[in-house]
Design a protein around this motif. Structure first.
Motif, mmCIF file in Angstrom:
data_model
loop_
_atom_site.group_PDB
_atom_site.id
_atom_site.type_symbol
_atom_site.label_atom_id
_atom_site.label_comp_id
_atom_site.label_asym_id
_atom_site.label_seq_id
_atom_site.Cartn_x
_atom_site.Cartn_y
_atom_site.Cartn_z
ATOM 1 N N THR A 1 -2.280 0.845 7.031
ATOM 2 C CA THR A 1 -2.361 2.016 7.733
ATOM 3 C C THR A 1 -1.160 2.584 8.347
ATOM 4 O O THR A 1 -0.507 3.722 8.215
ATOM 5 C CB THR A 1 -3.439 1.946 8.774
ATOM 6 O OG1 THR A 1 -4.712 1.667 8.129
ATOM 7 C CG2 THR A 1 -3.729 3.235 9.459
ATOM 8 N N ASN B 1 -1.152 2.403 0.062
ATOM 9 C CA ASN B 1 -2.401 1.774 -0.354
ATOM 10 C C ASN B 1 -2.386 0.449 -0.916
ATOM 11 O O ASN B 1 -3.324 -0.219 -1.167
ATOM 12 C CB ASN B 1 -3.310 2.772 -1.135
ATOM 13 C CG ASN B 1 -2.371 3.289 -2.163
ATOM 14 O OD1 ASN B 1 -1.424 2.445 -2.975
ATOM 15 N ND2 ASN B 1 -2.895 4.344 -3.029
ATOM 16 N N HIS B 2 -1.029 0.168 -1.053
ATOM 17 C CA HIS B 2 -0.646 -1.402 -1.382
ATOM 18 C C HIS B 2 0.628 -1.745 -1.095
ATOM 19 O O HIS B 2 1.429 -0.853 -0.665
ATOM 20 C CB HIS B 2 -0.899 -1.631 -2.928
ATOM 21 C CG HIS B 2 0.121 -1.156 -3.602
ATOM 22 N ND1 HIS B 2 0.359 0.303 -4.344
ATOM 23 C CD2 HIS B 2 1.479 -1.694 -4.046
ATOM 24 C CE1 HIS B 2 1.385 0.382 -4.718
ATOM 25 N NE2 HIS B 2 2.133 -0.754 -4.668
#
Ligand SMILES: NC(=O)c1ccc[n+]([C@@H]2O[C@H](COP(=O)([O-])OP(=O)(O)OC[C@H]3O[C@@H](n4cnc5c(N)ncnc54)[C@H](OP(=O)(O)O)[C@@H]3O)[C@@H](O)[C@H]2O)c1
Length: 345
Positions: free
Chosen positions: A113, A118-119
């Motif tokens: 976050t 997202n990775h």
């Protein structure tokens, strides 16, 4: 589309390392630990500048306290089309207060976050102990709950790290601050093997046995404090510490190549095969650090002379992670391959 600054280095000219699954990573990255000395804003500005001039590997960690600011830099750099996500190799680290299944799951969520990703390309267990202390702790500070290394307990954390790969949240797992016996045991028991190992590496501290084990096992060594951490805080200084940039072999090579001795440390690191992650907030420094590994390599004779600079002088001793009853910081490091300090559940 932002224009490329005049001092930029073509990322395609930066050497790359190939990991065991065939993925590539840049052979040099940007450190982000501002420590007590540089503010989060200064570090974030350096990351923005670093991306503009061609860095594609960024070494982050939750404990550095600046992942949200660096995440904003990434978001801006993506929207300004300075770099695309897929061209970056972003690594972060699980802090010692988040070991265990629940800790790992919530820590990776927070890091993703904060970084706005997202990775992660790499996620390390920062230290193999759950022992922690407040930021900027005094060297004599001790965590009363600190414990020695217990392999079964560490593997519970590792199993949770493995799940992150299964879930697609992390591409490569990493270790940091482990020793030869710990790495051997973890490699023997891992379902998802570590691809990366972050360890202190500079000319006066070369850790040849651990380095060679990493290479033999297909674990890419990442070298932290590659310049000998000249700006480290007082708590990480010990009388008699060697100064890499003043070592005669480093100085001689610097004179021969007409560069600052810091750049010799980086050329040596990349030519040896580790990935150095120098920290710098000054643009001239981080530009020259990147450029140094793309031009004018050291000769074989200089590499040999630098091999002999190894003094076995560990700078980051980690004494704040010692447990009650430990005798010295050496208890953290399995000196001479001994596992005598390991605990049991
Ligand atoms: N995994 C771990 O446990 C761990 C531990 C430590 C560090 N790290 C990582 O490794 C990174 C680098 O380590 P580090 O920050 O300890 O030390 P470092 O990279 O060896 O030294 C950084 C300092 O070197 C000076 N410098 C940088 N480029 C220079 C140049 N071209 N010429 C002259 N001086 C130069 C700067 O000092 P001035 O600012 O005073 O000019 C800078 O603050 C960290 O930021 C962090 O990402 C990881």
């Amino acid at each position: 589309m932002s224009s490329t600054p005049d001092d930029a280095v073509d990322p395609a000219s930066v050497p790359a390392r190939t990991l065991t699954n065939g993925d590539a990573m840049p052979a040099v990255g940007l450190g982000t630990f501002g420590s007590d000395r540089y503010s989060t804003a200064q570090v974030a500005e350096a990351v923005r500048g670093g991306l503009e001039v061609g860095y594609r590997l960024v070494d982050c960690a939750a404990v550095y306290g600046n992942e949200a600011q660096i995440g904003q830099v990434f978001a801006d750099a993506f929207s300004d089309r300075v770099v695309e996500r897929d061209d970056l190799f972003v690594v972060s680290k699980l802090w010692n207060d988040s070991h265990g299944a629940e800790g790992v799951a919530s820590a990776v969520r927070k890091t993703l976050t904060d970084l706005g990703l997202n990775h992660l390309d790499g996620y390390f267990v920062h230290w193999p102990f759950p022992n922690h202390h407040p930021p900027a702790a005094d060297p004599d500070a001790r965590d009363p709950d600190a414990r020695p290394y217990v392999h079964e307990v560490f593997m519970e954390t590792w199993r949770a790290m493995e799940l992150l790969v299964d879930q697609g949240l992390v591409r490569h797992l990493g270790l940091s601050n482990v020793t030869v016996p710990k790495l051997e045991q973890i490699l023997a028991d891992a379902r998802v093997r570590p691809s990366l190992n972050e360890l202190e590496l500079h000319p006066c501290f070369q850790q040849p046995e651990l380095f060679d084990l990493c290479v033999a096992e297909g674990v890419q060594p990442i070298g932290y404090s590659p310049l000998g951490s000249p700006s480290r805080p007082e708590r990480d200084r010990t009388p008699g510490d060697h100064v890499d940039t003043e070592h005669p072999a480093v100085v001689a090579a610097a004179q021969a190549h007409g560069v600052h001795p810091a750049l010799v440390c980086l050329k040596w690191a990349v030519q040896r095969g580790q990935v150095p992650i120098p920290f710098a907030v000054k643009r001239s420094q981080y530009v020259s650090n990147l450029r140094a590994v793309t031009t004018d390599p050291l000769t074989d004779a200089e590499m040999t002379a630098l091999t002999q600079a190894d003094a076995g002088d560990r700078l980051i001793k980690g004494q704040v992670f010692l447990w009650p009853g430990a005798s010295s910081w050496e208890d953290l490091w399995d000196v001479d391959g001994s596992t005598a300090t390991w605990g049991t559940r």
